[in-house]
Write a protein that holds these residues in place. Structure first.
Motif, PDB file in Angstrom:
ATOM      1  N   VAL A  53      -0.814  -7.122   4.680  1.00 15.62           N
ATOM      2  CA  VAL A  53      -0.787  -5.761   4.136  1.00 15.62           C
ATOM      3  C   VAL A  53       0.469  -5.075   4.661  1.00 15.62           C
ATOM      4  O   VAL A  53       0.779  -5.170   5.860  1.00 15.62           O
ATOM      5  CB  VAL A  53      -2.040  -4.962   4.557  1.00 15.62           C
TER       6      VAL A  53
ATOM      7  N   TRP B 274      -8.727  -2.294   6.153  1.00  8.67           N
ATOM      8  CA  TRP B 274      -7.903  -3.420   5.721  1.00  8.67           C
ATOM      9  C   TRP B 274      -8.152  -4.655   6.579  1.00  8.67           C
ATOM     10  O   TRP B 274      -8.089  -5.779   6.078  1.00  8.67           O
ATOM     11  CB  TRP B 274      -6.430  -3.046   5.802  1.00  8.67           C
TER      12      TRP B 274
ATOM     13  N   ALA C  27       0.834  -1.200   0.000  1.00 10.90           N
ATOM     14  CA  ALA C  27       0.000   0.000   0.000  1.00 10.90           C
ATOM     15  C   ALA C  27       0.868   1.249   0.000  1.00 10.90           C
ATOM     16  O   ALA C  27       1.483   1.587   1.013  1.00 10.90           O
ATOM     17  CB  ALA C  27      -0.918  -0.008   1.220  1.00 10.90           C
TER      18      ALA C  27
ATOM     19  N   ARG D 240     -10.308  -7.428   5.446  1.00 11.81           N
ATOM     20  CA  ARG D 240      -9.937  -8.164   4.234  1.00 11.81           C
ATOM     21  C   ARG D 240      -8.537  -8.766   4.326  1.00 11.81           C
ATOM     22  O   ARG D 240      -7.947  -9.123   3.316  1.00 11.81           O
ATOM     23  CB  ARG D 240     -10.019  -7.217   3.022  1.00 11.81           C
ATOM     24  N   THR D 241      -8.031  -8.879   5.557  1.00  7.40           N
ATOM     25  CA  THR D 241      -6.666  -9.385   5.757  1.00  7.40           C
ATOM     26  C   THR D 241      -6.681 -10.569   6.695  1.00  7.40           C
ATOM     27  O   THR D 241      -7.275 -10.507   7.777  1.00  7.40           O
ATOM     28  CB  THR D 241      -5.753  -8.275   6.314  1.00  7.40           C
TER      29      THR D 241
ATOM     30  N   THR E 262      -7.248   2.123  -0.235  1.00  5.71           N
ATOM     31  CA  THR E 262      -8.388   1.726   0.607  1.00  5.71           C
ATOM     32  C   THR E 262      -9.500   1.076  -0.201  1.00  5.71           C
ATOM     33  O   THR E 262     -10.490   0.622   0.375  1.00  5.71           O
ATOM     34  CB  THR E 262      -8.966   2.937   1.362  1.00  5.71           C
TER      35      THR E 262
ATOM     36  N   MET F 218      -0.913  -6.949   9.456  1.00  5.65           N
ATOM     37  CA  MET F 218      -0.822  -5.630   8.841  1.00  5.65           C
ATOM     38  C   MET F 218       0.430  -4.964   9.399  1.00  5.65           C
ATOM     39  O   MET F 218       0.555  -4.780  10.615  1.00  5.65           O
ATOM     40  CB  MET F 218      -2.068  -4.791   9.153  1.00  5.65           C
TER      41      MET F 218
ATOM     42  N   GLU G  72     -11.961  -1.234  -1.643  1.00  9.22           N
ATOM     43  CA  GLU G  72     -12.328  -2.595  -1.267  1.00  9.22           C
ATOM     44  C   GLU G  72     -12.311  -3.554  -2.451  1.00  9.22           C
ATOM     45  O   GLU G  72     -12.228  -4.776  -2.273  1.00  9.22           O
ATOM     46  CB  GLU G  72     -13.702  -2.598  -0.591  1.00  9.22           C
TER      47      GLU G  72
END
Length: 240
Positions: free
Chosen positions: A136, A157, A70, A160-161, A126, A165, A128
């Motif tokens: 991430v 995040w 990211a 969806r992780t 960001t 992170m 989706e």
């Protein structure tokens, strides 16, 4: 972060303008092996150490692992992860920096010898629609946003992780605050988007009290200081 806040949207526009136009050539040089001045050399060394730190926090074998890079910039992290077999979606607000990344990958096709893959895109990290990830990594890409907006991004995040992170923040200190103040004295056209320092304790409290991150726990942290570069890596891991 399904609905970006007005402050996030405003800062996102400033960042895109700066890195895609004002500072593109300087950033391309900084992230290369070309000679740079003493100050920029310390920043380059610090970023190299930070990238190595974040890579060390990922599994050694990344085959079959999907990673969101990211704020990928010119692609150094993405290429390093792909060399370990990762499937990387690397995204940056600056189309110009992504073009540089694509050019560099074309010169280093050994990046994919281990079966890794990189999907470079320009856009908002960001979104989706980018899908789900095992990990991430946001190296120095959240430091320009307020702590509140950065936590909202992490919350988005988190849904969806699956694994971890990894991100960096600008640790609040008298020196960093002084540099921040001096930066405001430069002509507006020459200013980089302001870095938003945050105290580690305050950040930990924000993460601990955010309901959207209830299933996530702090892990490792490491501060990297190299001349004019100071940034702190932070790991959030999904609870078992």
């Amino acid at each position: 972060m399904s609905t970006p806040t007005p402050t996030y949207q405003s800062r996102r526009g400033q960042i895109e303008q700066y890195f895609d136009r004002t500072a593109m050539q300087a950033w391309e040089q900084l992230t290369s092996t070309a000679p740079v001045g003493r100050i920029r050399a310390t920043v380059r060394a610090g970023r190299d150490r930070m990238r190595d730190t974040l890579l060390a926090w990922l599994p050694a074998d990344l085959h079959g692992v999907r990673i969101l890079d990211a704020g990928c910039g010119t692609g150094a992290f993405a290429m390093a992860a792909a060399r370990r077999g990762a499937d990387v979606l690397a995204i940056d607000l600056s189309p110009s920096l992504v073009d540089v990344a694509l050019h560099r990958v074309a010169q280093h096709l050994d990046t994919f010898a281990a079966g890794g893959h990189i999907d470079f895109r320009s856009g908002d990290f960001t979104d989706e629609a980018l899908g789900e990830f095992d990990h991430v990594v946001a190296m120095d890409s959240l430091i320009h946003y307020s702590a509140e907006d950065a936590v909202r991004v992490l919350q988005g995040w988190s849904r969806r992780t699956r694994g971890s992170m990894l991100f960096t923040f600008a640790p609040s200190s008298p020196l960093l605050r002084a540099m921040h103040t001096v930066g405001r004295l430069f002509p507006r056209a020459d200013r980089a988007p302001a870095i938003e320092p945050v105290a580690e304790g305050a950040l930990r409290r924000m993460l601990a009290t955010d309901d959207g991150l209830a299933l996530w726990a702090p892990g490792r942290t490491q501060r990297i200081a190299s001349g004019f570069y100071t940034s702190q890596a932070f790991e959030l891991k999904r609870a078992a």
